[in-house]
Every structure is written in C-alpha cells, then in structure tokens.
Motif scaffolding. Structure first.
Motif, PDB file in Angstrom:
ATOM      1  N   LYS A  95       2.066   1.835  -3.469  1.00  0.00           N
ATOM      2  CA  LYS A  95       0.952   2.338  -4.278  1.00  0.00           C
ATOM      3  C   LYS A  95       0.807   3.849  -4.087  1.00  0.00           C
ATOM      4  O   LYS A  95       0.630   4.596  -5.051  1.00  0.00           O
ATOM      5  CB  LYS A  95      -0.346   1.629  -3.897  1.00  0.00           C
ATOM      6  CG  LYS A  95      -1.561   2.119  -4.672  1.00  0.00           C
ATOM      7  CD  LYS A  95      -2.834   1.434  -4.215  1.00  0.00           C
ATOM      8  CE  LYS A  95      -4.022   1.944  -5.014  1.00  0.00           C
ATOM      9  NZ  LYS A  95      -5.288   1.397  -4.497  1.00  0.00           N
ATOM     10  N   GLN A  96       0.889   4.307  -2.853  1.00  0.00           N
ATOM     11  CA  GLN A  96       0.775   5.742  -2.574  1.00  0.00           C
ATOM     12  C   GLN A  96       1.922   6.533  -3.195  1.00  0.00           C
ATOM     13  O   GLN A  96       1.718   7.619  -3.727  1.00  0.00           O
ATOM     14  CB  GLN A  96       0.709   5.984  -1.067  1.00  0.00           C
ATOM     15  CG  GLN A  96      -0.565   5.474  -0.435  1.00  0.00           C
ATOM     16  CD  GLN A  96      -0.540   5.541   1.080  1.00  0.00           C
ATOM     17  OE1 GLN A  96       0.449   5.919   1.701  1.00  0.00           O
ATOM     18  NE2 GLN A  96      -1.659   5.153   1.699  1.00  0.00           N
ATOM     19  N   ASP A 143       0.830  -1.204   0.000  1.00  0.00           N
ATOM     20  CA  ASP A 143       0.000   0.000   0.000  1.00  0.00           C
ATOM     21  C   ASP A 143       0.866   1.256   0.000  1.00  0.00           C
ATOM     22  O   ASP A 143       0.534   2.247  -0.655  1.00  0.00           O
ATOM     23  CB  ASP A 143      -0.940   0.019   1.214  1.00  0.00           C
ATOM     24  CG  ASP A 143      -2.062  -1.001   1.093  1.00  0.00           C
ATOM     25  OD1 ASP A 143      -2.387  -1.409  -0.050  1.00  0.00           O
ATOM     26  OD2 ASP A 143      -2.614  -1.383   2.136  1.00  0.00           O
TER      27      ASP A 143
END
Length: 173
Positions: free
Chosen positions: A105-106, A102
């Motif tokens: 992804k950011q 995650d």
C-alpha cells in the motif's frame, strides 16, 4: 517475485504493455474490486458488478524494479479520468491499485504521489485492499499478441505499448 494488481482501463492494454517488459514473468487478466462472485466478461461489462478489469503482474525485482512497473502503469493510462479511459466508460475501467500488504500500500501511494507531478489535474486512482481475484476468460489472456490486427489493439493498445517501450527503453523487450 512480486505481484502487483493494477486496473487502468481495458485489461488488454495493460496486459500488452507488461508482457513487453523484461523481468515480467506472468501477466494475468482478471476481475477484482467488486461484490459479484464469479463474474464473467459480459457481467463486468455492464458496470453493475463493481469489479474492475485488472491485471496481476508478476515480476522479478532483480530485473525490473517495482517502481518501473508502477511508473509504467501511470504512463500507459490517464489516472485523471474517473471511471473511464478514452471511449471505455464505466467503473470497470477505473484507475485502481489493489494491495496485498501494508508495505505494498505504501509503495502504491508513493507511486501515485510521483505520478501526480506528471499529470495536470487530480489523480483519481483508488488504492484498495485486494479482494477476491477472478481470472478472466482464456481468450482475454495475451489478447494483443493473439489479435494484433484487431481494431482496438491497433488503435488503442499498440500506441500504449509503444509509449511505454519508448519511455522505459532499458526494460523493453
């Protein structure tokens, strides 16, 4: 060490650019993002496997920031072209970033947002979870260095290497 998996046209160009940056420890060309197990170059070139030609770039963040790796990505290819880069046409040449967490992804989303200020038109770069990674055949690895006089390398890859080298001079080898 950090690894980013990026697709932006022919992997020969991405491979050549990243091998010319300080702090990059490894670049591996390969295939990901599709649904065909154990694809090879000939299958991926048909555009029917769903896979993109991509590179896995492993780098030392104490030498080169991840933001530079990603800004170079958005410099070396045109992220406004859907399923193509210049004369290379097909989903295998799409603009894509494949994340493994995650947090990654950011980071990818932030890089895409930064790049949207540099390009006219909407960016079509997909950001997707990394599926199975399939290394490309040996002859694709470090292709530019092994084949500097090859037509595609001279006409397409070399200008991209020079463009990134100029923009990111402090990281150029």
């Amino acid at each position: 060490m950090q690894t980013y998996v990026l697709a932006g046209g022919c992997f020969w160009c991405l491979d050549a650019v990243y091998r010319n940056l300080k702090g990059v420890h490894e670049v591996e060309s390969g295939y990901t993002g599709g649904d065909t197990a154990n694809p090879n170059y000939e299958l991926v070139c048909t555009g029917r496997t769903g896979h993109a030609e991509a590179v896995a770039v492993t780098f030392d963040e104490t030498v080169i920031p991840g933001e530079v790796i990603l800004d170079a990505f958005f410099t070396l290819h045109d992220p406004t072209q859907l399923n193509r880069q210049g004369a290379d046409v097909g989903t295998q040449y799409r603009s894509a970033m494949f994340y493994t967490s995650d947090e990654q992804k950011q980071v990818f989303e932030a890089a895409r947002d930064r790049a949207s200020d540099w390009w006219d038109g909407g960016l079509v770069t997909e950001i997707s979870p990394l599926g199975t990674w399939y290394p490309a055949e040996d002859y694709h690895q470090d292709f530019f260095a092994k084949n500097p006089g090859q037509g595609y390398c001279m006409a397409v890859a070399r200008p991209k290497v020079l463009k990134v080298r100029k923009k990111f001079q402090e990281y150029a080898l």
